[in-house]
Scaffold this motif. Structure first.
Motif, PDB file in Angstrom:
ATOM      1  N   ILE A  75     -30.320 -52.435 -13.681  1.00 52.25           N
ATOM      2  CA  ILE A  75     -31.561 -51.545 -14.308  1.00 52.25           C
ATOM      3  C   ILE A  75     -31.948 -50.438 -13.797  1.00 52.25           C
ATOM      4  O   ILE A  75     -31.542 -49.119 -14.077  1.00 52.25           O
ATOM      5  CB  ILE A  75     -32.745 -52.433 -14.566  1.00 52.25           C
ATOM      6  CG1 ILE A  75     -32.484 -53.250 -15.300  1.00 52.25           C
ATOM      7  CG2 ILE A  75     -34.398 -51.184 -14.544  1.00 52.25           C
ATOM      8  CD1 ILE A  75     -33.756 -54.895 -15.384  1.00 52.25           C
ATOM      9  N   TYR A  76     -31.617 -50.051 -12.866  1.00 48.92           N
ATOM     10  CA  TYR A  76     -32.180 -48.930 -11.502  1.00 48.92           C
ATOM     11  C   TYR A  76     -30.658 -48.470 -11.773  1.00 48.92           C
ATOM     12  O   TYR A  76     -30.866 -47.180 -11.167  1.00 48.92           O
ATOM     13  CB  TYR A  76     -32.165 -50.033 -10.035  1.00 48.92           C
ATOM     14  CG  TYR A  76     -32.660 -48.215  -8.976  1.00 48.92           C
ATOM     15  CD1 TYR A  76     -33.359 -48.179  -9.231  1.00 48.92           C
ATOM     16  CD2 TYR A  76     -32.271 -48.105  -8.058  1.00 48.92           C
ATOM     17  CE1 TYR A  76     -34.671 -46.647  -8.541  1.00 48.92           C
ATOM     18  CE2 TYR A  76     -31.760 -47.428  -7.616  1.00 48.92           C
ATOM     19  CZ  TYR A  76     -33.530 -46.178  -7.983  1.00 48.92           C
ATOM     20  OH  TYR A  76     -33.722 -45.266  -7.030  1.00 48.92           O
ATOM     21  N   GLY A  77     -29.362 -48.911 -11.400  1.00 43.72           N
ATOM     22  CA  GLY A  77     -28.557 -48.008 -11.589  1.00 43.72           C
ATOM     23  C   GLY A  77     -28.560 -46.870 -12.709  1.00 43.72           C
ATOM     24  O   GLY A  77     -27.907 -45.644 -12.629  1.00 43.72           O
ATOM     25  N   GLU A  78     -28.355 -47.511 -13.645  1.00 44.70           N
ATOM     26  CA  GLU A  78     -28.442 -46.970 -14.486  1.00 44.70           C
ATOM     27  C   GLU A  78     -29.429 -45.149 -15.006  1.00 44.70           C
ATOM     28  O   GLU A  78     -29.051 -44.903 -15.803  1.00 44.70           O
ATOM     29  CB  GLU A  78     -28.658 -47.654 -16.737  1.00 44.70           C
ATOM     30  CG  GLU A  78     -28.652 -46.931 -17.778  1.00 44.70           C
ATOM     31  CD  GLU A  78     -29.546 -47.348 -18.435  1.00 44.70           C
ATOM     32  OE1 GLU A  78     -28.127 -47.904 -19.476  1.00 44.70           O
ATOM     33  OE2 GLU A  78     -29.899 -48.015 -18.568  1.00 44.70           O
ATOM     34  N   PHE A  79     -30.350 -46.082 -14.626  1.00 46.30           N
ATOM     35  CA  PHE A  79     -31.897 -45.177 -14.766  1.00 46.30           C
ATOM     36  C   PHE A  79     -31.442 -44.161 -13.785  1.00 46.30           C
ATOM     37  O   PHE A  79     -31.791 -42.774 -14.048  1.00 46.30           O
ATOM     38  CB  PHE A  79     -33.267 -45.578 -14.143  1.00 46.30           C
ATOM     39  CG  PHE A  79     -34.522 -44.931 -13.592  1.00 46.30           C
ATOM     40  CD1 PHE A  79     -34.741 -44.196 -15.138  1.00 46.30           C
ATOM     41  CD2 PHE A  79     -35.430 -44.138 -12.891  1.00 46.30           C
ATOM     42  CE1 PHE A  79     -36.271 -43.423 -14.869  1.00 46.30           C
ATOM     43  CE2 PHE A  79     -35.384 -43.918 -12.218  1.00 46.30           C
ATOM     44  CZ  PHE A  79     -36.448 -42.946 -13.153  1.00 46.30           C
TER      45      PHE A  79
ATOM     46  N   ARG B  72     -32.651 -44.238 -24.634  1.00 50.25           N
ATOM     47  CA  ARG B  72     -32.692 -45.085 -23.984  1.00 50.25           C
ATOM     48  C   ARG B  72     -35.007 -44.810 -23.946  1.00 50.25           C
ATOM     49  O   ARG B  72     -35.962 -45.482 -23.723  1.00 50.25           O
ATOM     50  CB  ARG B  72     -32.696 -45.495 -22.657  1.00 50.25           C
ATOM     51  CG  ARG B  72     -31.383 -45.492 -22.136  1.00 50.25           C
ATOM     52  CD  ARG B  72     -31.581 -47.152 -22.373  1.00 50.25           C
ATOM     53  NE  ARG B  72     -30.358 -47.473 -21.979  1.00 50.25           N
ATOM     54  CZ  ARG B  72     -29.811 -48.750 -22.954  1.00 50.25           C
ATOM     55  NH1 ARG B  72     -30.444 -49.810 -23.155  1.00 50.25           N
ATOM     56  NH2 ARG B  72     -28.426 -49.185 -22.409  1.00 50.25           N
ATOM     57  N   GLN B  73     -35.249 -43.699 -25.191  1.00 52.75           N
ATOM     58  CA  GLN B  73     -36.512 -42.946 -24.378  1.00 52.75           C
ATOM     59  C   GLN B  73     -36.836 -43.242 -22.979  1.00 52.75           C
ATOM     60  O   GLN B  73     -37.892 -43.056 -22.985  1.00 52.75           O
ATOM     61  CB  GLN B  73     -37.283 -44.201 -25.334  1.00 52.75           C
ATOM     62  CG  GLN B  73     -36.672 -44.355 -26.941  1.00 52.75           C
ATOM     63  CD  GLN B  73     -37.624 -45.820 -27.155  1.00 52.75           C
ATOM     64  OE1 GLN B  73     -38.521 -46.687 -26.897  1.00 52.75           O
ATOM     65  NE2 GLN B  73     -37.454 -45.946 -28.593  1.00 52.75           N
ATOM     66  N   LEU B  74     -36.395 -42.331 -22.680  1.00 52.09           N
ATOM     67  CA  LEU B  74     -36.387 -41.291 -21.247  1.00 52.09           C
ATOM     68  C   LEU B  74     -36.382 -40.264 -21.370  1.00 52.09           C
ATOM     69  O   LEU B  74     -36.796 -39.716 -19.987  1.00 52.09           O
ATOM     70  CB  LEU B  74     -35.740 -42.275 -20.159  1.00 52.09           C
ATOM     71  CG  LEU B  74     -34.999 -43.494 -19.846  1.00 52.09           C
ATOM     72  CD1 LEU B  74     -33.830 -44.002 -18.437  1.00 52.09           C
ATOM     73  CD2 LEU B  74     -36.515 -43.995 -19.525  1.00 52.09           C
TER      74      LEU B  74
END
Length: 152
Positions: free
Chosen positions: A21-25, A45-47
């Motif tokens: 999760i953190y790596g992708e973000f 990802r709606q980010l």
């Protein structure tokens, strides 16, 4: 599923799951300004809204980074402690018994911190006051984690 595994293995598995999760973000956050593919992934990802106002969110990211760093340090300490060769220290010495008695509690709070971090990252797209209050509460609950001595 992990009930039959030792505490250190449970912690490493939880940390590995969080790393996805953190790596992708983090990858999207780093590449967003310059890479069209990262912009597309952020949009999917709606980010994209959080990436556009990233400067205003720096204090949140710094708190999150400190908590993640504390989780990594504690995980390394637990793994080192559980992998000490028995030729150097016996598992039934009073020091080792005391140290290993605290491992389940440390793993519980560390996994709880990992879940809090994952919750914050997954819910970054929600910019309502409810999210902000929730993230501040989670960071407050994990404040003790940030205060421990970072040496093993």
């Amino acid at each position: 599923m992990l009930s039959n595994y030792p505490w250190d293995v449970k912690l490493v598995v939880a940390l590995a799951a969080f790393t996805v999760i953190y790596g992708e973000f983090w990858l999207v956050a780093q590449l967003y300004p310059t890479n069209p593919l990262a912009k597309s992934v952020a949009h999917l990802r709606q980010l994209s809204s959080i990436m556009q106002r990233a400067e205003s969110s720096i204090p949140k990211f710094e708190s999150l980074g400190k908590l993640i760093n504390a989780v990594l340090v504690l995980t390394k300490c637990i793994v080192k402690l559980t992998s000490l060769p028995s030729q150097y220290i016996s598992s039934d010495t009073p020091e080792m018994v005391t140290a290993t008695a605290h491992i389940p509690t440390a793993v519980y709070w560390t996994i709880r911190s990992i879940v809090a971090c994952a919750f914050i990252i997954i819910n970054l797209r929600d910019t309502s006051n409810e999210y902000v209050a929730g993230s501040q509460l989670l960071l407050f609950l994990n404040y003790d984690m940030l205060q421990f001595d970072h040496t093993c």
